[in-house]
Design a protein around this motif. Structure first.
Motif, PDB file in Angstrom:
ATOM      1  N   ASP A   1      -7.153   3.038  24.252  1.00  8.85           N
ATOM      2  CA  ASP A   1      -6.388   3.676  22.832  1.00  8.85           C
ATOM      3  C   ASP A   1      -5.599   2.514  22.326  1.00  8.85           C
ATOM      4  OD1 ASP A   1      -7.054   6.074  24.286  1.00  8.85           O
ATOM      5  OD2 ASP A   1      -5.082   6.252  25.264  1.00  8.85           O
ATOM      6  N   LEU A   2      -5.789   2.810  20.885  1.00 11.16           N
ATOM      7  CA  LEU A   2      -5.137   1.959  20.079  1.00 11.16           C
ATOM      8  C   LEU A   2      -3.874   2.778  19.548  1.00 11.16           C
ATOM      9  CD1 LEU A   2      -7.600   0.718  17.489  1.00 11.16           C
ATOM     10  CD2 LEU A   2      -6.716  -0.536  19.465  1.00 11.16           C
ATOM     11  N   LYS A   3      -2.686   1.989  19.642  1.00 11.50           N
ATOM     12  CA  LYS A   3      -1.276   2.655  19.262  1.00 11.50           C
ATOM     13  C   LYS A   3      -1.126   2.674  17.785  1.00 11.50           C
ATOM     14  CE  LYS A   3       1.337   0.496  23.121  1.00 11.50           C
ATOM     15  NZ  LYS A   3       2.363  -0.410  23.150  1.00 11.50           N
ATOM     16  N   SER A   4      -0.670   3.805  17.201  1.00  9.07           N
ATOM     17  CA  SER A   4      -0.809   4.322  15.892  1.00  9.07           C
ATOM     18  C   SER A   4      -0.325   2.997  14.932  1.00  9.07           C
ATOM     19  CB  SER A   4       0.064   5.541  15.597  1.00  9.07           C
ATOM     20  OG  SER A   4       1.551   5.592  15.960  1.00  9.07           O
ATOM     21  N   ASN A   5       0.650   2.244  15.348  1.00 12.26           N
ATOM     22  CA  ASN A   5       1.012   1.238  14.435  1.00 12.26           C
ATOM     23  C   ASN A   5       0.142  -0.197  14.337  1.00 12.26           C
ATOM     24  OD1 ASN A   5       1.699   0.325  17.131  1.00 12.26           O
ATOM     25  ND2 ASN A   5       3.677  -0.278  16.676  1.00 12.26           N
ATOM     26  N   ARG A   6      -0.736  -0.054  15.015  1.00 11.53           N
ATOM     27  CA  ARG A   6      -1.918  -1.268  15.037  1.00 11.53           C
ATOM     28  C   ARG A   6      -2.203  -1.176  13.726  1.00 11.53           C
ATOM     29  NH1 ARG A   6       0.689  -3.135  18.931  1.00 11.53           N
ATOM     30  NH2 ARG A   6      -0.167  -2.900  20.762  1.00 11.53           N
ATOM     31  N   LEU A   7      -2.443  -2.601  13.005  1.00 11.51           N
ATOM     32  CA  LEU A   7      -3.151  -2.963  11.653  1.00 11.51           C
ATOM     33  C   LEU A   7      -4.710  -3.003  11.996  1.00 11.51           C
ATOM     34  CD1 LEU A   7      -0.656  -5.216   9.986  1.00 11.51           C
ATOM     35  CD2 LEU A   7      -0.909  -3.019   9.861  1.00 11.51           C
ATOM     36  N   VAL A   8      -5.393  -2.235  10.824  1.00  9.11           N
ATOM     37  CA  VAL A   8      -6.945  -2.456  11.133  1.00  9.11           C
ATOM     38  C   VAL A   8      -7.519  -2.700   9.706  1.00  9.11           C
ATOM     39  CG1 VAL A   8      -6.923  -0.885  13.115  1.00  9.11           C
ATOM     40  CG2 VAL A   8      -7.009   0.151  11.115  1.00  9.11           C
ATOM     41  N   SER A   9      -8.600  -2.816   9.400  1.00  7.88           N
ATOM     42  CA  SER A   9      -9.341  -3.073   8.107  1.00  7.88           C
ATOM     43  C   SER A   9     -10.592  -2.392   8.150  1.00  7.88           C
ATOM     44  CB  SER A   9      -9.374  -4.833   7.769  1.00  7.88           C
ATOM     45  OG  SER A   9      -9.932  -4.634   6.570  1.00  7.88           O
ATOM     46  N   LEU A  10     -10.817  -1.913   7.195  1.00  5.03           N
ATOM     47  CA  LEU A  10     -12.051  -1.119   7.008  1.00  5.03           C
ATOM     48  C   LEU A  10     -13.020  -1.963   6.097  1.00  5.03           C
ATOM     49  CD1 LEU A  10     -11.090   2.667   6.110  1.00  5.03           C
ATOM     50  CD2 LEU A  10     -12.000   1.993   8.187  1.00  5.03           C
TER      51      LEU A  10
ATOM     52  N   LYS B   1     -12.916  -6.169   3.931  1.00  8.04           N
ATOM     53  CA  LYS B   1     -12.422  -7.516   3.721  1.00  8.04           C
ATOM     54  C   LYS B   1     -11.488  -6.847   2.327  1.00  8.04           C
ATOM     55  CE  LYS B   1     -14.924 -11.188   5.523  1.00  8.04           C
ATOM     56  NZ  LYS B   1     -15.597 -12.287   5.449  1.00  8.04           N
ATOM     57  N   GLU B   2     -12.056  -6.544   1.478  1.00  5.49           N
ATOM     58  CA  GLU B   2     -11.422  -6.044   0.162  1.00  5.49           C
ATOM     59  C   GLU B   2     -10.117  -5.348   0.238  1.00  5.49           C
ATOM     60  OE1 GLU B   2     -14.856  -5.361   0.731  1.00  5.49           O
ATOM     61  OE2 GLU B   2     -15.414  -7.190   0.163  1.00  5.49           O
ATOM     62  N   SER B   3     -10.263  -4.360   1.363  1.00  6.67           N
ATOM     63  CA  SER B   3      -9.011  -3.410   1.346  1.00  6.67           C
ATOM     64  C   SER B   3      -7.851  -3.998   2.274  1.00  6.67           C
ATOM     65  CB  SER B   3      -9.494  -2.204   2.136  1.00  6.67           C
ATOM     66  OG  SER B   3      -9.812  -2.441   3.264  1.00  6.67           O
ATOM     67  N   GLY B   4      -7.894  -4.910   2.729  1.00  6.66           N
ATOM     68  CA  GLY B   4      -6.881  -5.673   3.585  1.00  6.66           C
ATOM     69  C   GLY B   4      -6.669  -4.802   4.860  1.00  6.66           C
ATOM     70  N   TYR B   5      -5.498  -4.996   5.289  1.00  8.61           N
ATOM     71  CA  TYR B   5      -5.017  -4.345   6.644  1.00  8.61           C
ATOM     72  C   TYR B   5      -4.205  -3.306   6.482  1.00  8.61           C
ATOM     73  CZ  TYR B   5      -7.528  -7.810   9.260  1.00  8.61           C
ATOM     74  OH  TYR B   5      -8.420  -8.778   9.992  1.00  8.61           O
ATOM     75  N   GLN B   6      -4.279  -2.084   7.206  1.00 10.89           N
ATOM     76  CA  GLN B   6      -3.228  -1.120   6.765  1.00 10.89           C
ATOM     77  C   GLN B   6      -2.926  -0.339   8.507  1.00 10.89           C
ATOM     78  OE1 GLN B   6      -6.540   1.418   4.850  1.00 10.89           O
ATOM     79  NE2 GLN B   6      -5.445   2.854   5.787  1.00 10.89           N
ATOM     80  N   GLY B   7      -2.037   0.332   8.521  1.00 16.10           N
ATOM     81  CA  GLY B   7      -1.406   1.101   9.708  1.00 16.10           C
ATOM     82  C   GLY B   7      -2.711   1.969  10.084  1.00 16.10           C
ATOM     83  N   LEU B   8      -2.891   2.064  11.301  1.00 20.88           N
ATOM     84  CA  LEU B   8      -3.905   3.043  11.740  1.00 20.88           C
ATOM     85  C   LEU B   8      -3.684   4.502  11.519  1.00 20.88           C
ATOM     86  CD1 LEU B   8      -6.647   3.108  13.718  1.00 20.88           C
ATOM     87  CD2 LEU B   8      -5.107   3.182  15.694  1.00 20.88           C
ATOM     88  N   ASP B   9      -2.247   4.801  11.698  1.00 17.25           N
ATOM     89  CA  ASP B   9      -1.787   5.963  11.483  1.00 17.25           C
ATOM     90  C   ASP B   9      -2.108   6.406  10.001  1.00 17.25           C
ATOM     91  OD1 ASP B   9       0.159   4.144  10.694  1.00 17.25           O
ATOM     92  OD2 ASP B   9       1.811   5.358  11.685  1.00 17.25           O
ATOM     93  N   THR B  10      -2.394   5.799   9.161  1.00 18.99           N
ATOM     94  CA  THR B  10      -2.693   5.988   7.714  1.00 18.99           C
ATOM     95  C   THR B  10      -4.197   6.126   7.234  1.00 18.99           C
ATOM     96  OG1 THR B  10      -2.439   3.558   7.006  1.00 18.99           O
ATOM     97  CG2 THR B  10      -0.372   4.683   6.887  1.00 18.99           C
ATOM     98  N   LEU B  11      -4.974   5.877   8.264  1.00 19.48           N
ATOM     99  CA  LEU B  11      -6.279   6.022   7.863  1.00 19.48           C
ATOM    100  C   LEU B  11      -6.668   7.457   7.572  1.00 19.48           C
ATOM    101  CD1 LEU B  11      -8.383   3.717  10.590  1.00 19.48           C
ATOM    102  CD2 LEU B  11      -7.831   3.380   8.174  1.00 19.48           C
ATOM    103  N   GLU B  12      -7.435   7.671   6.429  1.00 14.77           N
ATOM    104  CA  GLU B  12      -7.937   9.113   6.294  1.00 14.77           C
ATOM    105  C   GLU B  12      -9.356   9.066   6.866  1.00 14.77           C
ATOM    106  OE1 GLU B  12      -6.721  11.212   4.024  1.00 14.77           O
ATOM    107  OE2 GLU B  12      -5.092   9.851   3.975  1.00 14.77           O
ATOM    108  N   PRO B  13      -9.603  10.318   7.182  1.00 14.10           N
ATOM    109  CA  PRO B  13     -11.026  10.489   8.092  1.00 14.10           C
ATOM    110  C   PRO B  13     -12.018  10.262   7.236  1.00 14.10           C
ATOM    111  CG  PRO B  13      -9.766  12.416   7.862  1.00 14.10           C
ATOM    112  CD  PRO B  13      -8.674  11.679   7.083  1.00 14.10           C
TER     113      PRO B  13
END
Length: 62
Positions: free
Chosen positions: A6-15, A17-29
């Motif tokens: 399980d990843l915590k919702s505050n983890r930073l992920v990137s879809l 390189k161009e988009s940079g990192y964002q919070g996991l809880d802000t990802l759109e489906p």
């Protein structure tokens, strides 16, 4: 090593390189929905990981 994690919702992920990192809880489906998963990158992990959202019959979300 635990492959199912399980990843915590505050983890930073990137879809991408161009988009940079964002919070996991802000990802759109993703367009195909969460059941197909989406590959993301984390700074701390040297390889991509596939992210899924699971919803149980009792409405718990993993």
């Amino acid at each position: 090593m635990d492959l199912f994690h399980d990843l915590k919702s505050n983890r930073l992920v990137s879809l991408a390189k161009e988009s940079g990192y964002q919070g996991l809880d802000t990802l759109e489906p993703p367009p195909q929905g969460w059941s197909q998963g989406v590959e993301v990158r984390r700074k701390e992990v040297p390889f991509g990981v596939k992210l899924f959202k699971l919803v149980a019959t009792n409405c718990n979300i993993e």
